[in-house]
Design a protein around this motif. Structure first.
Motif, PDB file in Angstrom:
ATOM      1  N   THR A   6       0.869  -1.185   0.000  1.00  0.00           N
ATOM      2  CA  THR A   6       0.000   0.000   0.000  1.00  0.00           C
ATOM      3  C   THR A   6       0.906   1.235   0.000  1.00  0.00           C
ATOM      4  N   GLY A   7       0.379   2.347  -0.498  1.00  0.00           N
ATOM      5  CA  GLY A   7       1.198   3.573  -0.545  1.00  0.00           C
ATOM      6  C   GLY A   7       2.291   3.495  -1.591  1.00  0.00           C
ATOM      7  N   ALA A   8       2.099   2.627  -2.589  1.00  0.00           N
ATOM      8  CA  ALA A   8       3.174   2.341  -3.561  1.00  0.00           C
ATOM      9  C   ALA A   8       3.499   3.524  -4.459  1.00  0.00           C
ATOM     10  N   THR A   9       2.560   4.467  -4.611  1.00  0.00           N
ATOM     11  CA  THR A   9       2.848   5.626  -5.475  1.00  0.00           C
ATOM     12  C   THR A   9       3.541   6.738  -4.708  1.00  0.00           C
ATOM     13  N   GLY A  10       3.651   6.610  -3.390  1.00  0.00           N
ATOM     14  CA  GLY A  10       4.119   7.718  -2.552  1.00  0.00           C
ATOM     15  C   GLY A  10       5.632   7.866  -2.554  1.00  0.00           C
ATOM     16  N   TYR A  11       6.079   8.782  -1.727  1.00  0.00           N
ATOM     17  CA  TYR A  11       7.506   9.105  -1.617  1.00  0.00           C
ATOM     18  C   TYR A  11       8.309   7.871  -1.211  1.00  0.00           C
ATOM     19  N   ILE A  12       7.926   7.269  -0.092  1.00  0.00           N
ATOM     20  CA  ILE A  12       8.664   6.084   0.375  1.00  0.00           C
ATOM     21  C   ILE A  12       8.307   4.873  -0.492  1.00  0.00           C
ATOM     22  N   GLY A  13       7.011   4.757  -0.824  1.00  0.00           N
ATOM     23  CA  GLY A  13       6.537   3.586  -1.585  1.00  0.00           C
ATOM     24  C   GLY A  13       7.206   3.455  -2.946  1.00  0.00           C
ATOM     25  N   THR A  31      -3.591   0.557  -5.131  1.00  0.00           N
ATOM     26  CA  THR A  31      -3.793   1.975  -5.439  1.00  0.00           C
ATOM     27  C   THR A  31      -5.276   2.315  -5.349  1.00  0.00           C
ATOM     28  N   ARG A  32      -5.522   3.613  -5.155  1.00  0.00           N
ATOM     29  CA  ARG A  32      -6.913   4.048  -5.017  1.00  0.00           C
ATOM     30  C   ARG A  32      -7.673   3.995  -6.337  1.00  0.00           C
ATOM     31  N   SER A  33      -6.930   4.207  -7.419  1.00  0.00           N
ATOM     32  CA  SER A  33      -7.618   4.171  -8.715  1.00  0.00           C
ATOM     33  C   SER A  33      -6.985   3.092  -9.581  1.00  0.00           C
ATOM     34  N   GLY A  48      -7.875  -0.424  -4.095  1.00  0.00           N
ATOM     35  CA  GLY A  48      -8.425  -0.405  -2.731  1.00  0.00           C
ATOM     36  C   GLY A  48      -8.160   0.941  -2.105  1.00  0.00           C
ATOM     37  N   ASP A  49      -8.972   1.273  -1.100  1.00  0.00           N
ATOM     38  CA  ASP A  49      -8.866   2.579  -0.452  1.00  0.00           C
ATOM     39  C   ASP A  49      -8.758   2.341   1.053  1.00  0.00           C
ATOM     40  N   THR A  50      -7.671   2.801   1.661  1.00  0.00           N
ATOM     41  CA  THR A  50      -7.485   2.526   3.094  1.00  0.00           C
ATOM     42  C   THR A  50      -8.403   3.399   3.960  1.00  0.00           C
ATOM     43  N   ALA A  51      -9.142   4.317   3.337  1.00  0.00           N
ATOM     44  CA  ALA A  51     -10.168   5.041   4.091  1.00  0.00           C
ATOM     45  C   ALA A  51     -11.465   4.233   4.134  1.00  0.00           C
ATOM     46  N   HIS A  69       2.504  -2.328   4.520  1.00  0.00           N
ATOM     47  CA  HIS A  69       1.438  -1.319   4.605  1.00  0.00           C
ATOM     48  C   HIS A  69       2.081   0.049   4.847  1.00  0.00           C
ATOM     49  N   LEU A  70       2.136   0.835   3.763  1.00  0.00           N
ATOM     50  CA  LEU A  70       2.816   2.137   3.802  1.00  0.00           C
ATOM     51  C   LEU A  70       1.854   3.308   3.671  1.00  0.00           C
ATOM     52  N   ALA A  71       0.615   3.049   3.298  1.00  0.00           N
ATOM     53  CA  ALA A  71      -0.328   4.170   3.141  1.00  0.00           C
ATOM     54  C   ALA A  71      -0.506   4.843   4.497  1.00  0.00           C
ATOM     55  N   PRO A  72      -0.657   6.161   4.518  1.00  0.00           N
ATOM     56  CA  PRO A  72      -0.699   6.875   5.796  1.00  0.00           C
ATOM     57  C   PRO A  72      -1.983   6.598   6.569  1.00  0.00           C
ATOM     58  N   PRO A  73      -1.970   6.917   7.863  1.00  0.00           N
ATOM     59  CA  PRO A  73      -3.174   6.718   8.676  1.00  0.00           C
ATOM     60  C   PRO A  73      -4.300   7.602   8.162  1.00  0.00           C
ATOM     61  N   THR A 101       3.930   0.405   8.775  1.00  0.00           N
ATOM     62  CA  THR A 101       4.772   1.600   8.864  1.00  0.00           C
ATOM     63  C   THR A 101       4.233   2.550   9.918  1.00  0.00           C
ATOM     64  N   SER A 102       5.050   2.792  10.928  1.00  0.00           N
ATOM     65  CA  SER A 102       4.709   3.788  11.943  1.00  0.00           C
ATOM     66  C   SER A 102       5.685   4.945  11.762  1.00  0.00           C
ATOM     67  N   GLY A 103       6.283   5.453  12.840  1.00  0.00           N
ATOM     68  CA  GLY A 103       7.254   6.534  12.719  1.00  0.00           C
ATOM     69  C   GLY A 103       7.826   6.847  14.091  1.00  0.00           C
ATOM     70  N   TYR A 130      -2.822   8.101  18.298  1.00  0.00           N
ATOM     71  CA  TYR A 130      -3.298   6.728  18.531  1.00  0.00           C
ATOM     72  C   TYR A 130      -2.407   5.669  17.863  1.00  0.00           C
ATOM     73  N   ARG A 131      -1.348   6.102  17.197  1.00  0.00           N
ATOM     74  CA  ARG A 131      -0.570   5.151  16.395  1.00  0.00           C
ATOM     75  C   ARG A 131       0.068   4.015  17.215  1.00  0.00           C
ATOM     76  N   PRO A 132       0.526   4.284  18.460  1.00  0.00           N
ATOM     77  CA  PRO A 132       1.071   3.160  19.233  1.00  0.00           C
ATOM     78  C   PRO A 132       0.039   2.049  19.431  1.00  0.00           C
ATOM     79  N   ILE A 155      12.956  10.922  10.116  1.00  0.00           N
ATOM     80  CA  ILE A 155      12.593  11.900   9.084  1.00  0.00           C
ATOM     81  C   ILE A 155      13.283  11.468   7.792  1.00  0.00           C
ATOM     82  N   VAL A 156      12.488  11.221   6.773  1.00  0.00           N
ATOM     83  CA  VAL A 156      13.020  10.634   5.551  1.00  0.00           C
ATOM     84  C   VAL A 156      13.494  11.741   4.606  1.00  0.00           C
ATOM     85  N   TYR A 157      14.674  11.527   4.007  1.00  0.00           N
ATOM     86  CA  TYR A 157      15.220  12.506   3.061  1.00  0.00           C
ATOM     87  C   TYR A 157      15.767  11.761   1.845  1.00  0.00           C
TER      88      TYR A 157
HETATM   89  N1  LIG Z   1       8.023  10.887   4.999  1.00  0.00           N
HETATM   90  C1  LIG Z   1       8.500  10.750   6.232  1.00  0.00           C
HETATM   91  O1  LIG Z   1       9.458  11.453   6.644  1.00  0.00           O
HETATM   92  C2  LIG Z   1       7.910   9.692   7.137  1.00  0.00           C
HETATM   93  C3  LIG Z   1       8.518   9.485   8.385  1.00  0.00           C
HETATM   94  C4  LIG Z   1       7.977   8.520   9.234  1.00  0.00           C
HETATM   95  C5  LIG Z   1       6.867   7.790   8.844  1.00  0.00           C
HETATM   96  N2  LIG Z   1       6.285   8.028   7.628  1.00  0.00           N
HETATM   97  C6  LIG Z   1       5.108   7.229   7.256  1.00  0.00           C
HETATM   98  O2  LIG Z   1       5.378   6.528   6.041  1.00  0.00           O
HETATM   99  C7  LIG Z   1       4.167   6.343   5.328  1.00  0.00           C
HETATM  100  C8  LIG Z   1       4.350   6.802   3.894  1.00  0.00           C
HETATM  101  O3  LIG Z   1       4.784   8.142   3.900  1.00  0.00           O
HETATM  102  P1  LIG Z   1       5.147   8.933   2.560  1.00  0.00           P
HETATM  103  O4  LIG Z   1       5.980  10.089   2.981  1.00  0.00           O
HETATM  104  O5  LIG Z   1       5.663   7.995   1.516  1.00  0.00           O
HETATM  105  O6  LIG Z   1       3.704   9.483   2.132  1.00  0.00           O
HETATM  106  P2  LIG Z   1       3.174  10.012   0.726  1.00  0.00           P
HETATM  107  O7  LIG Z   1       4.266  10.388  -0.180  1.00  0.00           O
HETATM  108  O8  LIG Z   1       2.129  11.025   1.051  1.00  0.00           O
HETATM  109  O9  LIG Z   1       2.469   8.738   0.073  1.00  0.00           O
HETATM  110  C9  LIG Z   1       1.272   8.268   0.564  1.00  0.00           C
HETATM  111  C10 LIG Z   1       0.875   7.050  -0.246  1.00  0.00           C
HETATM  112  O10 LIG Z   1      -0.297   6.475   0.336  1.00  0.00           O
HETATM  113  C11 LIG Z   1      -1.310   6.409  -0.643  1.00  0.00           C
HETATM  114  N3  LIG Z   1      -2.598   6.680  -0.029  1.00  0.00           N
HETATM  115  C12 LIG Z   1      -2.968   7.812   0.604  1.00  0.00           C
HETATM  116  N4  LIG Z   1      -4.241   7.683   1.023  1.00  0.00           N
HETATM  117  C13 LIG Z   1      -4.663   6.465   0.619  1.00  0.00           C
HETATM  118  C14 LIG Z   1      -5.888   5.773   0.726  1.00  0.00           C
HETATM  119  N5  LIG Z   1      -6.943   6.316   1.348  1.00  0.00           N
HETATM  120  N6  LIG Z   1      -5.981   4.554   0.196  1.00  0.00           N
HETATM  121  C15 LIG Z   1      -4.933   3.978  -0.451  1.00  0.00           C
HETATM  122  N7  LIG Z   1      -3.752   4.580  -0.589  1.00  0.00           N
HETATM  123  C16 LIG Z   1      -3.620   5.820  -0.060  1.00  0.00           C
HETATM  124  C17 LIG Z   1      -0.973   7.466  -1.668  1.00  0.00           C
HETATM  125  O11 LIG Z   1      -1.581   7.105  -2.885  1.00  0.00           O
HETATM  126  P3  LIG Z   1      -2.162   8.135  -3.972  1.00  0.00           P
HETATM  127  O12 LIG Z   1      -1.200   8.099  -5.127  1.00  0.00           O
HETATM  128  O13 LIG Z   1      -3.495   7.564  -4.336  1.00  0.00           O
HETATM  129  O14 LIG Z   1      -2.271   9.475  -3.308  1.00  0.00           O
HETATM  130  C18 LIG Z   1       0.535   7.347  -1.692  1.00  0.00           C
HETATM  131  O15 LIG Z   1       0.912   6.241  -2.466  1.00  0.00           O
HETATM  132  C19 LIG Z   1       3.079   7.077   6.101  1.00  0.00           C
HETATM  133  O16 LIG Z   1       2.432   6.159   6.919  1.00  0.00           O
HETATM  134  C20 LIG Z   1       3.879   8.066   6.944  1.00  0.00           C
HETATM  135  O17 LIG Z   1       3.191   8.420   8.126  1.00  0.00           O
HETATM  136  C21 LIG Z   1       6.784   8.956   6.769  1.00  0.00           C
END
Ligand SMILES: NC(=O)c1ccc[n+]([C@@H]2O[C@H](COP(=O)([O-])OP(=O)(O)OC[C@H]3O[C@@H](n4cnc5c(N)ncnc54)[C@H](OP(=O)(O)O)[C@@H]3O)[C@@H](O)[C@H]2O)c1
Length: 436
Positions: A6-13, A31-33, A48-51, A69-73, A101-103, A130-132, A155-157
């Protein structure tokens, strides 16, 4: 392994996708779409949609060997718990991995005493309130025959993204680098590619019921990060502390509190027990010399080999800066090719051959930085051949604290670099003072 991500399109994913694929795994991206995303190293896509936890009911098919599971809370604890249930239940009794994935923010302020390990009691700040409890919900799956694990990134960079990109944008927008809260605030950090490798290690071999800190550097002073972000933005000014209340007006109170959180967090366990090796440049180096400052590149394909050459060229120019700033004649000379190098100084003096360059350097470098020094930024690289590059550099005069000396002219060094035996060196160089 076939891994549902999950979260595969995101920064970390995006980085996790690449590293899973490189390690030989098949990524099924949730992915959501259903819209196809060409160019991604996905084996398959599942919608699928994690909401909406009900939409995940069929996501973990019997052929899925593990879930990351990387999609955010969602912001709703019940919804997030239901998502864990939907993704973990099909794995029960299989011994297959579920990586959540927590933080590090769940740890709260850690105090000065030491780098805190994974068994430290949680003390979450508001933004992760509530994440713990979701972590505990995940870890309880270990008793149900799931290889459940929690990764808490710092903090991811890297790749020009994440929270540090916000610092760069703010420095550019405000004309001054900013950090939030006290001067003593420190952030645990991790490079996104190192973190992606930790996720691969976790899904492959983390034990059931384990927690891992994804932290490369335990405690980086935010003041240093802010200064480096300023450099990345081309803003050579002293970092300015922004009180949390003021930051809250820009970022909202919860994120402002998180930005001002002082932490020192150990990532040693993953190194020792999972064999994780976070080896990418540190956060400050990445901001100053890496992905946050784009370089114009011409004459070479958009390919990893070009990226590697540009990174090596940036390291060479970083070496020029380091040698100049610290008056290290041997290191300065080491960037030159031995065979017939030529260097025309900013004052128009032409030095021909290594010996002339050496004699001049040993004469002028000692004491050269008594009052001021300079920073060197690569701006443009033209590959004339795969092993010959013409490089435009911007040289700015700065004080020892890195702030720009107003009114003093810049230089525009121009280097012809040659790659021999895998190493880039200066074959010819010229510096030009900018008159206006
Ligand atoms: N970045 C950091 O520094 C950091 C540090 C500690 C922990 N984290 C945790 O790491 C995780 C990923 O962070 P990130 O920075 O990679 O976030 P991000 O770039 O915002 O990516 C979020 C990903 O989750 C997907 N997503 C969002 N809402 C969704 C939903 N309702 N259903 C399905 N997919 C959904 C997004 O898909 P779409 O393409 O559809 O938007 C996107 O692929 C999060 O849990 C965050 O709290 C991040």
């Amino acid at each position: 392994m076939k891994v549902l991500l999950t979260g595969a399109t995101g920064y970390i994913g995006s980085a996790v996708t690449e590293h899973l694929a490189a390690a030989g795994h098949q990524v099924v991206a949730l992915t959501r779409s259903a819209e196809p995303r060409p160019g991604r190293a996905w084996y398959a896509q599942s919608v699928g949609d994690t909401a909406d936890p009900a939409s995940l009911a069929g996501a973990v098919t019997p052929d899925i060997d593990g879930v990351i599971h990387l999609a955010p809370p969602s912001g709703d604890e019940d919804v997030d718990a239901a998502v864990v249930e939907a993704l973990a239940a099909p794995l029960r009794g299989t011994g297959r991995p579920f990586v959540y994935t927590s933080g590090v923010w769940v740890l709260g302020a850690t105090g000065d005493a030491r780098e805190v390990p994974e068994d430290t009691p949680t003390d979450p700040i508001g933004i992760v309130g509530y994440r713990p409890r979701i972590e505990r919900r995940v870890l309880a799956e270990a008793a149900e025959g799931v290889r459940a694990a929690v990764v808490r990134p710092g903090i991811v960079y890297g790749r020009g993204g994440g929270i540090p990109a916000i610092l760069v944008d703010r420095a550019r927008g405000q004309g001054v680098p900013e950090y939030y809260g006290d001067e003593g605030v420190r952030w645990p950090t991790v490079h996104v590619d190192d973190l992606a490798e930790l996720f691969v290690a976790a899904v492959e071999r983390a034990g059931a019921g384990t927690v891992w800190h994804g932290v490369g550097e335990p405690a980086v002073p935010v003041r240093d990060l802010a200064r480096a972000a300023g450099r990345a933005a081309g803003v050579l000014a002293s970092p300015q502390a922004v009180p949390v209340e003021q930051a809250a007006e820009v970022f909202g109170p919860l994120f402002a509190e998180a930005l001002a959180l002082d932490q020192s967090v150990s990532g040693a366990a993953a190194r020792t027990s999972l064999g994780w090796r976070p080896e990418r440049p540190g956060a400050v180096a990445e901001l100053v010399w890496g992905s946050y400052r784009p370089v114009e590149v011409f004459g070479a394909p958009d390919a990893p080999e070009t990226d590697a050459d540009v990174a090596a060229i940036r390291r060479l120019v970083a070496e020029v800066e380091h040698a100049q700033q610290n008056e290290l004649a041997d290191r300065f000379l080491s960037v030159f090719r031995r065979q017939d190098p030529v260097w025309t100084t900013g004052h128009g003096r032409r030095l021909s051959g290594f010996e002339e360059i050496e004699t001049f350097t040993r004469k002028v470098l000692p004491g050269a930085t008594a009052e001021s020094t300079a920073v060197y930024d690569v701006e443009r690289v033209l590959f004339l051949r795969p092993d010959v590059a013409a490089v435009n550099v911007r040289q700015q005069p700065v004080r020892h604290d890195g702030t720009r000396i107003a009114g003093r002219p810049e230089g525009r060094p121009f280097y012809i670099l040659v790659k021999e035996d895998g190493t880039w060196r200066v074959g010819a160089a010229q510096n030009t003072v900018v008159a206006d």
